[in-house]
Each structure stands twice: as structure tokens, then as C-alpha cells.
Write an enzyme that holds these catalytic residues in place. Structure first.
Site, PDB file in Angstrom:
ATOM      1  N   TYR A 259       0.859  -1.206  -0.078  1.00 16.34           N
ATOM      2  CA  TYR A 259      -0.095   0.092   0.063  1.00 16.34           C
ATOM      3  C   TYR A 259       0.845   1.161   0.156  1.00 16.34           C
ATOM      4  O   TYR A 259       2.102   1.385   0.444  1.00 16.34           O
ATOM      5  CB  TYR A 259      -0.982  -0.074   1.188  1.00 16.34           C
ATOM      6  CG  TYR A 259      -0.204   0.099   2.536  1.00 16.34           C
ATOM      7  CD1 TYR A 259       0.009   1.092   3.147  1.00 16.34           C
ATOM      8  CD2 TYR A 259      -0.107  -1.081   3.321  1.00 16.34           C
ATOM      9  CE1 TYR A 259       0.568   1.162   4.271  1.00 16.34           C
ATOM     10  CE2 TYR A 259       0.373  -1.127   4.358  1.00 16.34           C
ATOM     11  CZ  TYR A 259       0.943   0.124   5.217  1.00 16.34           C
ATOM     12  OH  TYR A 259       1.326  -0.090   6.355  1.00 16.34           O
ATOM     13  N   CYS A 260       0.262   2.278  -0.379  1.00 15.39           N
ATOM     14  CA  CYS A 260       0.969   3.523  -0.808  1.00 15.39           C
ATOM     15  C   CYS A 260      -0.040   4.768  -0.953  1.00 15.39           C
ATOM     16  O   CYS A 260      -1.104   4.580  -1.042  1.00 15.39           O
ATOM     17  CB  CYS A 260       2.266   3.500  -2.073  1.00 15.39           C
ATOM     18  SG  CYS A 260       1.585   3.225  -3.291  1.00 15.39           S
TER      19      CYS A 260
END
Length: 162
Positions: free
Chosen positions: A36-37
Site C-alpha cells: 500500500y502507498c
């Protein structure tokens, strides 16, 4: 910020991610990984690198990134602030402070630009430490001349007035 119970590599820059993976391959061996980012290209690059290492069973990405997740689930499992790439530096949907001042370790989550000329790094330095002159991103910058009113940004000048 980060998701509760997630592995959060202690790296200062995304460019250090490859070394982190290479030095910690066992953490990923035969695991399913959810990357995730913020929602940009970094997740694509990191996922591709994990896949090419062939250590993980599977690699997934959070569709739409953290920003989209926070819009849909503001009270979800994400704690702390989300770093953004504009003058805000971060946004928050909860009051959790999970980072700390780089100098004293006090819980702190307000980024400021490094105080030295030509340095564009951000630093987490609490008010008390900033008052003592600890305003740089690293020991090298701390030993250099601080920015003056002519070289600092308008935002920094406003911060100095308050």
C-alpha cells in the site's frame, strides 16, 4: 502512517526499498503481501521488485492507494497521517501520532523543511527541539548554516514569526 499490525520498513526513502527487501528476504518468503502507498507509482515499482525476487507467494496492491481507502473507511485500520506530496505534507483522518521527533523521541507528526540552504528534505522536529536549534534533517545539515530570510520559503518565514 501505517495499517495496524503491518510491516513498516524503517527506511528514509523509497530508493532504499530494494536494499531492505534484499536484506530481509526471509520476511517475505512464502507469504502473501499486500502493498500500500499513497496511490502512485511507488507501489507498482515495489510490487514488481517483490515479484521478480520470487520470494512471495503472491503480491497484491491496495486499489486506489491509502488516499482512496481513507475516503471510504475514515475510521478503518489505518493509523497516523498519510504523507502527501504537496505543501500540506500530510493529511489525517484520526488523531493518532505514530512518529516521533528525530532529536528527543517525543511523539510528533508535523513535518518541516530542513533548515539548511539547498536541502529539501523534511524533518520531524518538535517545537522544543526547534527552539533549541535542532532544525535539520541530519547531522551533516545540522552542522551547516541555517537558511536565512532570503533563502527560506514563505511558509518557513511565517513559521518563524509564530
Amino acid at each position: 502512517g501505517r495499517f495496524q499490525k503491518s510491516l513498516a520498513p524503517n527506511i528514509g526513502k523509497f530508493s532504499y526499498f530494494r536494499n531492505y527487501v534484499d536484506q530481509n528476504c526471509e520476511l517475505f518468503k512464502n507469504k502473501k503481501v499486500l502493498m500500500y502507498c499513497t496511490g502512485g507509482i511507488r507501489c507498482e515499482r515495489a510490487s514488481a521488485y517483490l515479484r521478480c525476487k520470487a520470494e512471495c507467494q503472491e503480491v497484491y496492491q491496495l486499489k486506489g492507494g491509502i488516499h482512496k481507502y481513507l475516503e471510504e473507511f475514515p475510521d478503518g485500520y489505518y493509523r497516523g497521517k498519510l504523507f502527501v506530496f504537496d505543501e500540506r505534507y500530510s493529511i489525517s483522518t484520526n488523531g493518532d501520532i505514530i512518529s516521533e521527533c528525530r532529536y528527543c523521541g517525543k511523539p510528533w507528526d508535523q513535518y518541516k523543511l530542513c533548515s539548511t540552504v539547498y536541502c529539501c528534505q523534511l524533518v520531524l522536529s518538535c517545537s522544543a527541539c526547534r527552539e533549541k536549534g535542532f532544525t535539520a534533517c541530519c547531522a551533516v545539515c545540522q552542522g551547516k548554516r541555517p537558511k536565512t530570510a532570503l533563502t527560506s520559503s514563505p511558509t518557513d518565514q511565517e513559521d518563524r514569526k509564530s
